[in-house]
Design a protein around this motif. Sequence first.
Motif, short mmCIF file in Angstrom:
data_model
loop_
_atom_site.label_atom_id
_atom_site.label_comp_id
_atom_site.label_asym_id
_atom_site.label_seq_id
_atom_site.Cartn_x
_atom_site.Cartn_y
_atom_site.Cartn_z
N ARG A 1 55.91 101.93 59.70
CA ARG A 1 54.47 102.11 59.48
C ARG A 1 54.18 103.24 58.51
N ALA A 2 55.02 104.27 58.48
CA ALA A 2 54.81 105.39 57.55
C ALA A 2 54.87 104.91 56.10
N ARG A 3 55.59 103.81 55.89
CA ARG A 3 55.69 103.30 54.52
C ARG A 3 54.60 102.28 54.19
N LEU B 1 45.81 103.95 47.54
CA LEU B 1 46.98 103.76 46.69
C LEU B 1 48.21 104.52 47.17
N TYR B 2 48.08 105.32 48.22
CA TYR B 2 49.24 106.07 48.72
C TYR B 2 49.65 105.56 50.09
N ARG B 3 50.94 105.63 50.36
CA ARG B 3 51.44 105.23 51.67
C ARG B 3 50.92 106.22 52.71
N VAL B 4 50.65 105.71 53.93
CA VAL B 4 50.03 106.59 54.93
C VAL B 4 50.95 107.77 55.27
N GLY B 5 52.27 107.53 55.26
CA GLY B 5 53.21 108.61 55.58
C GLY B 5 53.08 109.75 54.56
N ASP B 6 52.96 109.37 53.28
CA ASP B 6 52.84 110.40 52.24
C ASP B 6 51.53 111.16 52.37
#
Lengths: 622, 319
Positions: free
Chosen positions: A446-448, A405-410
């Motif tokens: 991609r981070a998003r 459920l979280y973006r990979v960047g976060d």
Amino acid sequence: MRLFLKLLARNRLALAGAIVLSGVILLVLLTPLLPLSAPNVTNTADRFVRPFSPGHLLGTDHLGRDLLSRLLWGTRLSLAVGFSAALIAATIGAAIGIVAGYFGGRTDNLIMRGVDMLMAFPYILLALAIVAALGPGLMNALIAVAAVNVPFFARNIRGITVGIAHKEFVDAAKLSGMGHTRIILSEILPNVLPVIVIAMSTTVGWMILETAGLSFLGLGSQPPQADLGSMLGEARAALISAPHTSVVPGVMILIIVMSINLLGDGVRDALDPRLRSGALSRPMAATLVDRAEVPEKRTDGILSLDDLETQFHVGDRIFRAVNGVSLSVVPGECLGIIGESGSGKSVTALSVMGLVASPPGVITAGAVRYKGRDLIGMRYPALRRLRGDRIAYIFQDPQATLHPLYRVGDQLAEAIRCHHRISKSEAHDRVLELLKSVRIPNPESRARSFPHEMSGGMRQRVGIAMALANDPDVIIADEPTTALDVTVQAQILSLLDDLRRDRGLAIIFITHDFGVVAQLCDRVAVMYAGRIVEQGPTPEILANPAHPYTKRLIACVPELGGGRRELAAIPGLPPSVDDLPPGCAFAPRCRKKQTSCERGEIALKPQNGRAVRCLYPEWRPS
Amino acid sequence: MTEALHLDNLSKTFPVGKPLFGPPKFTVKAVRPVTLTVETGETLGIVGESGCGKSTLARMLVGLIPPTTGTIRIEGKAFDNADPAAFGKSIQYVFQDPISSLNPRKTIRQIIDAPLKRLHGMGKADRAQRISEIFAAVNLREDFLTRYPHEFSGGQAQRIGIARALAANARILILDEPVSALDVSVQAQVLNLLAKLKREFGLTYLFISHDLAVVEAVSTRVAVLYFGAVVEIGEAEAIFSRPRHPYTRLLADSAPVVGRPLTAPEGRETELPDPLNPPPGCSFAARCPRATDLCRRVEPELTDKGDHQLAACHHPLDP
């Protein structure tokens, strides 16, 4: 079945519930035989006799009827109605659920939307409406209560059936020539039965209450017939003047529903496979340590394991998953641990940072030293500071290790900010740098992304980026490419190889693939049944394996370019680690076995930078 | 040679986001029209990476998924699974996950009994006789019959799965990654058993795997699948040593091999094309070093490139 009863009996509350409930059931079964006055004979002269009067143990009601007799007959009726309603609801609901779940598609859609419509009404209104349409009466109340509960069963069972209907054994049954009806009855039903029993045991109490509710409103049992709800309803007018007439049936309802619910919870806990396997029990923050002494430091390296022993204590069985493993890595080195499933390679890796789930895991001996500090038995806050910061892990399945459920960047930023107090924008810059370093194209966009938006190879790159986030000294990679395709695997391996050369990383690489070990690892340790059987520089071991197991395992690996052929196999199976043979664990499968192999412990003998645990090695240095 | 299995333009399109009524929002072409023949007595290997449609193809052959277009002929007869009893006798399937393909609540005897009872209508004594024959053939002890699936290791469970497929007495077996869940030392046991059974009973195999070395070791011919289509097909000895399609070469170069230095055969970081939005022309063009404008416009046909080797490529590699 015996296991089920044992688990049930271990749950004290459930046992108490079972005893109380069987007491009540026994009493109502014996009611016709007991010397009681008739429940429906009125005697207005004796109205509202108090409890404990002669002839009326629990007193009488507003018509002078004996309360004890009415209570027992009423309980009998209430229980019968409650259980039949539960049985009917379960049968119909399960049938609907199984059909919807098994056939799927449009059938499923139509049935479940119908069930949803039924669920959209408040259940008590629905029950009232059904009784209003059919007319009051105990039978109609039973129908209403059963009908109201059908959607609950249908939904529950459908969910389970969908999972089972897509299992391969159902496909296999189709190919065995079974028709739909036979598959439902012989393949699906036995597998959903425990769920039906669980759902029933947790709803019977509820259904008894609902029936009592309808009777209380005068819609269930009709006078003079007694059930618990109607007894309460009739006593309502005299609640203040003669409270015992309400208290007696009220207490009985309380006893029945409490005992059923306690028993039901116990049944659920004992039957639910997830609860039984302990998956829902919270593991401790770090693996339990129970060791007598700390071994001497014998190996050098940034990370070294000395005689590590990790066991799983399940019931009265002890699984020796890791049985005296010593290893070490130096910066810039890649050490491979190779072994088949169950050889203890993953448990070794997880033991380093105390990540083996406890219970049932226990570290019973040995030491793990990072820069000379022992990590085993270290206080949790100190251990936590090292986890992911100095020693990081890469796991097999990036799908399971990234939060969906979280973006990979976060998630990457969180991994950094966990250990270092830096601002959000600094963290963001660092994330982009990390994504670039693992060669992810377009790091900004991609981070998003969310993990599900990426391919398996990209997700594993994110997993590697996360391991690199805090510039660790050691990375432990547990089969990081096993879930990936060969073309992607080649990319990931070359990435890891570049990273360790550029950054001086020490890598412990766990795998079952000799090809991967040959290409990436400087040294390799071969594990079998929880022990290292051979260790040394990779090219030497591949060229001249010394342990018979290593030699034959290498021979089993088919190589491209060999043409059509018979492949080498090792007959037999690895031993179970809760029942290891004395001496060499490989002896039962070994062609060179002598009686001395099975007599006692065989030591790992070091020689010229290599080590082998065998009395009759295949190769000796000249 | 006679043909055991013939697929003609077989394809499968899955709907995505389908509402209750009306057409789906998107479609995914899991298998694009495939035409293939499997000769009696051969082992046709099918290789490809995850998502290339190899399992979908296999499941269509045994009727577990209905095809969108195309026809299947089994031993010269048109595919007909209306009568499961007759159909099960012609073709059988061995599953990838040996444990989950066995019902956890049935004993092994009940599991093996099912095809004997349903497909062949055998009596109890005949069944017991036949089961002991089959168990002898797959090297399993008969005292396993009263046990439940969870008591077995992966290799044993896979042999039970093979025994079940043999019980149907079908002449064609579809083997869907039969050894990928097994350890290497056990993998070879199962592969050698399959080879022995093939000789003994004259079986025809369709062997699906992602492991090139395994496929090469067991197959007569090999078909390489990429993005739902056959891109190359040829003799097992030749296809990996002299690939004509650049993708086959990429696969062969990617497999980690003892003694070969570690290199990423693809310089660029590439991914499979998006199945919801497939590119025009050759689906491999984006990853291919030889791609030209022609490749990005026109989808290549599978054509004979000599030596019984067919490849779908505008610019095939030299042999």
